[in-house]
Structures are given as structure tokens and as C-alpha cells.
Design an enzyme around this catalytic site. Structure first.
Site, PDB file in Angstrom:
ATOM      1  CG  ASP A  42      75.511  61.457  34.244  1.00 22.26           C
ATOM      2  OD1 ASP A  42      74.783  61.594  35.099  1.00 22.26           O
ATOM      3  OD2 ASP A  42      76.427  60.642  34.105  1.00 22.26           O
TER       4      ASP A  42
HETATM    5  C1  BGC Z   1      76.017  59.730  37.626  1.00 21.95           C
HETATM    6  C2  BGC Z   1      74.962  58.819  36.987  1.00 21.95           C
HETATM    7  C3  BGC Z   1      73.803  58.834  37.910  1.00 21.95           C
HETATM    8  C4  BGC Z   1      73.317  60.239  38.276  1.00 21.95           C
HETATM    9  C5  BGC Z   1      72.156  60.232  39.017  1.00 21.95           C
HETATM   10  C6  BGC Z   1      75.557  60.952  38.101  1.00 21.95           C
HETATM   11  O1  BGC Z   1      76.544  61.573  38.914  1.00 21.95           O
HETATM   12  O2  BGC Z   1      77.173  59.749  36.730  1.00 21.95           O
HETATM   13  O3  BGC Z   1      75.288  57.743  36.646  1.00 21.95           O
HETATM   14  O4  BGC Z   1      72.702  58.083  37.199  1.00 21.95           O
HETATM   15  O5  BGC Z   1      74.385  60.834  38.696  1.00 21.95           O
HETATM   16  O6  BGC Z   1      72.458  59.693  40.404  1.00 21.95           O
END
Ligand code: BGC
Length: 745
Positions: free
Chosen positions: A255
Site C-alpha cells: 500500500d
Molecule cells: C489506499 C489504497 C490505494 C492506494 C492508492 C492508499 O491510500 O489505502 O487502497 O490503493 O492509496 O491510491
């Protein structure tokens, strides 16, 4: 099979003229061999580039990798997810994951996945950050709506079908967030304390189904589990860890900045790709592989050259497996630029997608209450004389002379006030906020859809705010009043509404929704309530006799208006089921959000173990207001003929369902399993469901096959699935409480 090559011709309307395409899929083995050949031809810098994001500012998509053009490897475009293509132009705003779960329909979930896959492909997106498979551990958890609810089985099936659908279009699915990532407060540093059995049976289980669906990638989450960050946890990621020991052949992506410590620690633990490829001071993570970190680790021997090659091979294998090396559309948009060469604004939504989005939205609407009566007009109805009037649902258009549409949630939001994360404080709620939000570009609000449908057949009084007095004034004297209310939540990064930090503060309706409903019901004895919410809300008003019907419509996406019109006016017979329980207090759920906004080493104890939602309520004799799996129809169904037999390793359960009512409809029979005494399992656990379309008077035999794992529990001593000895109980029903047939084996 040498190349198990399957030629799929995929017609992608309406842009097929631009890029009508066929793609060649390969077996894992063939793709892995090709990936290994490419890896062998790369320099160390090229290898590290494939494994590292190009930074947020440098990305066209949510995340990009570095290309290796000389070997035909493009910059991979990685994009959210999971309710369609994250806000962009020309895409469909799909019903959210929790609504997909409400359909209890493998067919609809798979079709939703395939259609999203078409749109992703049309935009040139290689990897989609979805499905989300985090359990709704607490109903207030900010992102619960992105996935499929608190039940691990339903989450697993939802994820499985979504992945199969997405990947059938040659787009890689990335299941997230692995795992025990269930609240937004302190999400960057919280440590979830989870026992081994709960990890396997609850928080890991949905990901087992992702692996069985051949998922391409899995995103490790921000949080820690039992003290260790998931992205550096050998227990989860190593070759003998959870994912790989269950056959995972794809790659693990962080993540956004979720890797901590040193590059070697993460790479050796089993992490393959770092996104977005830079350090994030807020969470003190990320940027380990980037800026020389991974290369140095290989040069100084803390990461072996073989491990580096393995990482690259794993990232490239799904690319070749899904045939993205040939005929895959160029990435044709840019998330951070309004103009420029990438911004071609290609329209990938199609009339078929819009129709499917509407069908899923209708199929996910849960009819919670319906007092279908025919009475003489009451004192408020001066116009009808001796005419009889209908109450409840479905509403017959020709029988309504005057009506009211009430509530802020009925109206179109002012899109100019919403940001790219879909923070829309006012207007109808069709999807939650944050990276999981989707496009509002084509949203049709309920009030607009109702007035388009009603036309001049009735006079509509509208009060499109939550002002209780204005709502009551509009409703007084009307044949029917539709009241729209909502509750919302989202990702931690979106923190403007109610200062709630993603997670909801309570289970109340937003903006005094309860008071609005009660004021309207006080003056209109045919008040019909429609709830748009990200999860359970308290409904103490549900027994009010003037409230003749309640529809829980969840977060249904852009076709919210037309889909609810179909349900309210009987063009779509409701069939949705609650993918969670709606109880009368927060305490009924047995878990709590740990509200702490500091970014410290917070511990979140998963002391409830296997007992979430209905499992907890059954164990503690708590009767919810509306139970898991519940939902009414405009018709009725009867169940008969339960048969249990053996077929190889399977227990085969068969039974008959009949439409015993007066309109065609779809029933959602559910199978709950009662494990032998002493197994430590909840009283009943969901282990099967089906959606059975039945014309009036017809019946069908439903078959559910229980595999060995379906009948197993995780044994922490032997670290194996074991079937406990003793008698199993089979419960077939229309909800967890409405059990119609029982048997044993
Ligand atoms: C989120 C993810 C997401 C990523 C990219 C993060 O803040 O937890 O679910 O895929 O950002 O946008």
C-alpha cells in the site's frame, strides 16, 4: 501444456474501432518462463525499476512502474479500484463492493468485474487495485463499503468472482489490503492483535479465494499484525508464509508507503513491488526500494541476486499470463494533468455497462419492511372519496395523485463542491470517499429519476434538504412520501466531514436523518424510507406504523436514481439481502474502533476471534432489528426436499425452492453450517448461497457443494485445515434467522 494458448477476441465498445483487440493468455508456467527470460536480459537498474514506483508526482496513474522499452516492457499503469475506474472521465460509477455483496449473485458480481475490466483495459490500465477484501470488522470502519461485509465466506466469493471477471478482460486484479486492516484511525501504525486461527479463518480466508481465482497481485496493508508490518512479514509473505503456501503465484505490492525499515528486510520477507516509490513522512514509510535502496542491498549481498530475479519474474508473470504484451491499449489518461498527450478522454462506458450498473443497483436494494395494505383513504386524503388506496410498495404510478420527495440525499450533489476523492458533504450518497470512490460524472439522483418517471401523472412536492419542518410541510396530505436519508464514511485521508477520520463516529443517520423521518411519518401514513449508507445504521423508527416500507439501498453508484425507481414502482422485484446485521446498538456488534488520531504504536485487539456480526449476535442471544441475509420480495418462496449426499470429497446439499407468490422474483437461499460441538465455531456460519430466479408457481432444485475446507477449521497446532469429528448441522434459510430446512451429516 506448452503454451495453453487461448485466443480471446474481446470487442470493447465503443472504442473498439480505436483498439479492437484480441489477446493471448498463457499458463502460469509459460508466462513465468517468458518472464524469466526477460529478467535474465535486464540490467540491475532495469530490474529495480520494474519493482519500484516512479513517485506520486511522476505517475500518470495512481502508480506507475519504470518501463524497459528495449525489452518491450511498458510502464505498468496501476489504478484504483475497487468500485470501477477511480474518478476519471467516460467511465461508469459502479455500485460499491458492499452492494455487489448485497446481490448474493455470483453472476452479477462476475459480470460487474468483467465490465469494469473492459473499462480498465480501454483506459490502458494494467493493474487494478481491487477487489478490497477487508472484513467489515466493525460497522463504523471507514472503508467497510469497499469490500463485501463482515462474513469471510461472502467476502471470499465476492472477491473470487470479481477477480475472474476483471482478469477475463486481460487486466490484472490486485486484492487488498492484506490483512487485518479494518479501521482508519491510526491505520499507518496500528497493530492488529489477531490469533492464528482467526487470521486463517477470518482475515486470511478471503485472500485464499483470491489465490484460487488466480489473482495477479496482492497489496500488503498499512497496519501491523501482532507487531510486524504486513509488508515485511515472512509469516504472511515468504515462500513458506500464508500466501505462497496457499499457492499464490503473483506478486505483492505495498500500500502507499506501507514498507518500513530496510529494503532488504522487506524484499527478503516476500515483498515484490514498492509503491509509489518514495518516502512518506506522514507514515514514515516507503522509498526503501527507490533511491538506490534495493540496488545497494543486492550489491552488498543482503538481498541475493536470485531473490531479485525472483521478484522481477513474479511481477512480470501476470503481465505475460494475461497477454498484456500484445495489443494492450496505451495508457491514455493522466491523473495529474488536465491536458497533454495522455489525456485523450476516451469514453469506455457503454450502454450495456450502464444497464448492468443499474441492474446491480436494483438487485442490491434490500427491502426491509413492507406493509402492503389496501385501505380507505384516511383523514389526510381528501381527494379519494370512497376510493381504496394502496400503501407500501410497489407504488402504482396511476394510483398516486400527489406525492412528496424529501431529503438532502434525494438530490444531485453540487459536483463542483466535491473533490477528486469524492468528498461530497451534501447531495445523494452513492459511494464512500477516498481512493475507493468512483465517478460521479453521470450520476442520476433519485429526485430527478422519480420526477422523470412520474412526469405529469402526479404532483410532486419536493423538500430536498434535511429540514424536518420543511419535510413535514411537503409530506402533509400526500398519497405517498419518499424520504431519502444517508450515512457516509471513507478513507482516513479524507477528513473533512464530521472530522471523523474516515471511520464513522456512531451508527446514526447523518444530518438528523432520524428527526426528518419521524417528522414526515407524523404527518403522512404512507411514508417510505430509502436509506443510502456505507453500512448499518440504527433504525429505531422502523416500527412506526406510518412508515409503510423501508429500502436499504447502500452505496449503489451512478444509477442510484433509476435503479431505485424500478424497485419502488415494481419494475424490479427486490431481491437484495443484508450482507451484515442491522442491530439496535453499537454494543450488539461486539467490536470497537480504537479512536486515536495520533500516529503511535496503537494496539487493536481482535479479542472477538471468529465472532463477528451475526456470529457474535447468535452467540450472545442478541436479536438484531434486521438480520444478516434478510431481505423481502414482492412475492413469497417456499422451501422443501432437503437431501444430503456424498460425492467424492464433497457433501452435496440439495433442496427445492418454489415461487409461491403472485409475481415473478428471485430468491436467495442461504446455507449455514453448524459445526460439531466443541469445535469452537460460531453456532452457524455461511457456507453457501444461490440466486434463483423463479416465475410464479415454478420451482427449482438448488445444489450446494461443501468442500473439505468448507467443513474444516484451522488447527493451530498442526497448522492444517481439519474436519472436526461429530455431527454437522445444515441450515437452509432465507436469512440467518429465517431457517426453513434443517438436516445433519
Ligand atoms: C489506499 C489504497 C490505494 C492506494 C492508492 C492508499 O491510500 O489505502 O487502497 O490503493 O492509496 O491510491
Amino acid at each position: 501444456m506448452a503454451l495453453s494458448q487461448l485466443r480471446l477476441t474481446v470487442l470493447l465498445l465503443p472504442y473498439f474501432i480505436l483498439c479492437a483487440t484480441a489477446f493471448t493468455t498463457r499458463s502460469w508456467q509459460a508466462a513465468s518462463q517468458l518472464a524469466a527470460q526477460k529478467t535474465a536480459a535486464m540490467t540491475i537498474d532495469e530490474k529495480v525499476g520494474v519493482l519500484t514506483g516512479v513517485t506520486m508526482a511522476g505517475s500518470r496513474c495512481n502508480g506507475d512502474t519504470h518501463p524497459v522499452a528495449r525489452l518491450g516492457i511498458p510502464a505498468l499503469c496501476l489504478m484504483d479500484g475497487p468500485a470501477g475506474v477511480r474518478p476519471g472521465t467516460g467511465v461508469t460509477g459502479w455500485p460499491s463492493g458492499i452492494n455487489a455483496a448485497s446481490t448474493f449473485s455470483r453472476r452479477l458480481i462476475r459480470e460487474r468485474g468483467a465490465a469494469i475490466g473492459d473499462e480498465l483495459r480501454g483506459k490502458g490500465i494494467h493493474v487494478w487495485f481491487g477487489p478490497a477484501q477487508d472484513l467489515m470488522r466493525n460497522p463504523k470502519g471507514g472503508r467497510g463499503w469497499e469490500s463485501f461485509g463482515p462474513d469471510p465466506y461472502l467476502n471470499g466469493e465476492g472477491g473470487y468472482e470479481t477477480i475472474v471477471g476483471i482478469q477475463s478482460r486481460g487486466v490484472q486484479a490486485c486484492a487488498k489490503h492484506f490483512t487485518a486492516n479494518n479501521q482508519e484511525h491510526n491505520r499507518y501504525n496500528g497493530s492488529s492483535t489477531v490469533d492464528d486461527r482467526s487470521l486463517w479463518e477470518m482475515y486470511g480466508y478471503p485472500f485464499l479465494r483470491s489465490i484460487e481465482a488466480d489473482v495477479s497481485a496482492i497489496m500488503c496493508s498499512f497496519n501491523r499484525i501482532n507487531g510486524t508490518f504486513t509488508c515485511s512479514s515472512p509469516k504472511l509473505l515468504s515462500d513458506t508464509g500464508f500466501l505462497r503456501s496457499n499457492g499464490f503465484k503473483g506478486y505483492v505490492i505495498t500500500d502507499w508507503g506501507a514498507d518500513h525499515g530496510f529494503a532488504a528486510e522487506n524484499a527478503n520477507a516476500g515483498l515484490e513491488m514498492e509503491q509509489p516509490g518514495e518516502y512518506d513522512p506522514q507514515l514514515e514509510g516507503g522509498g526503501l526500494f527507490a533511491n538506490g535502496g534495493l540496488k545497494d542491498s543486492v550489491l552488498n549481498g543482503t538481498v541475493s541476486a536470485a531473490r531479485l530475479d525472483e521478484m522481477v519474474k513474479r511481477v512480470l508473470t501476470p503481465f505475460y499470463r494475461l497477454g498484456q504484451d500484445s495489443g494492450f491499449p496505451e495508457t491514455n489518461f493522466h491523473t495529474q494533468q488536465t491536458g497533454g498527450p495522455y489525456n485523450q478522454n476516451i469514453v469506455v462506458r457503454t450502454p450495456q455497462h450502464v444497464a448492468l450498473a443499474k441492474e446491480i443497483a436494483s438487485a442490491s436494494a434490500v427491502l426491509l419492511k413492507n406493509v402492503r395494505t389496501i385501505r380507505r383513504p384516511g383523514q389526510w386524503y381528501g381527494n379519494g372519496g370512497q376510493n381504496q388506496r394502496e400503501y407500501g410498495l410497489p407504488v402504482t404510478k396511476s394510483k398516486i395523485a400527489n406525492m412528496a420527495v424529501i431529503g438532502e440525499d434525494a438530490k444531485l450533489m453540487d459536483r463542483s463542491l466535491c473533490n477528486s476523492l469524492n468528498e461530497c458533504t451534501l447531495g445523494t450518497m452513492s459511494v464512500g470517499w477516498g481512493s475507493g470512490a468512483n465517478s460521479l460524472e453521470f450520476l442520476v439522483a433519485p429526485a430527478d429519476a422519480i420526477s422523470a418517471y412520474v412526469g405529469t401523472s402526479a404532483t410532486i412536492a419536493s423538500s430536498l434538504s434535511n429540514d424536518a419542518a420543511a419535510g413535514a410541510a411537503a409530506a402533509a396530505g400526500k398519497d405517498v412520501a419518499f424520504v431519502f436519508v444517508n450515512a457516509m464514511s471513507g478513507e482516513w485521508i479524507v477528513d473533512i466531514v464530521h472530522d471523523q477520520g474516515g471511520d464513522r463516529n456512531d451508527l446514526e443517520l447523518y444530518y438528523n436523518g432520524k428527526e426528518l423521518i419521524e417528522s414526515v411519518a407524523a404527518v403522512c401514513n404512507n411514508t417510505i424510507v430509502i436509506v443510502h449508507s456505507v453500512g448499518p445504521v440504527l433504525m429505531p423508527w422502523s416500527t412506526n406504523p406510518n412508515i409503510t416500507a423501508i429500502v436499504y439501498a447502500g452505496a449503489p453508484g451512478e444509477q442510484t436514481g433509476p435503479s431505485i425507481v424500478d424497485v419502488l414502482y415494481g419494475h424490479y422485484n427486490p431481491r437484495g439481502r443484508l450482507p451484515f446485521s442491522i442491530a439496535d446498538s453499537e454494543a450488539a456488534y461486539g467490536t470497537e474502533i480504537v479512536y486515536d488520531k495520533t500516529i503511535g504504536p496503537l494496539t487493536i485487539d481482535y479479542t472477538e476471534g471468529l465472532f463477528l456480526d451475526y456470529r457474535y449476535m447468535e452467540q450472545n442471544n442478541i436479536t438484531p432489528r434486521f438480520e444478516f441475509g434478510f431481505g423481502l420480495s414482492y412475492t413469497a418462496f417456499s422451501y422443501s426436499n432437503l437431501q444430503i449426499s456424498n460425492q467424492g470429497p464433497f457433501k452435496v446439499i440439495k433442496f427445492k425452492v418454489r415461487n409461491s407468490g403472485s409475481v415473478d422474483g428471485t430468491e436467495i437461499p442461504q446455507l449455514y453450517l453448524g459445526f460439531p460441538n466443541g469445535s469452537g465455531e460460531p453456532k452457524k456460519v455461511l457456507r453457501g448461497f444461490s440466486d434463483v430466479g423463479l416465475t410464479v408457481g415454478s420451482s427449482k432444485t438448488v445444489e450446494v457443494k461443501l468442500s473439505v475446507r468448507d467443513r474444516s477449521i484451522w488447527d493451530v497446532v498442526t497448522q492444517k485445515w481439519v474436519v472436526p469429528s461429530g455431527q454437522f448441522k445444515v441450515y437452509i434459510g432465507a436469512s440467518i434467522k429465517d431457517i426453513r430446512l434443517t438436516g445433519t451429516f
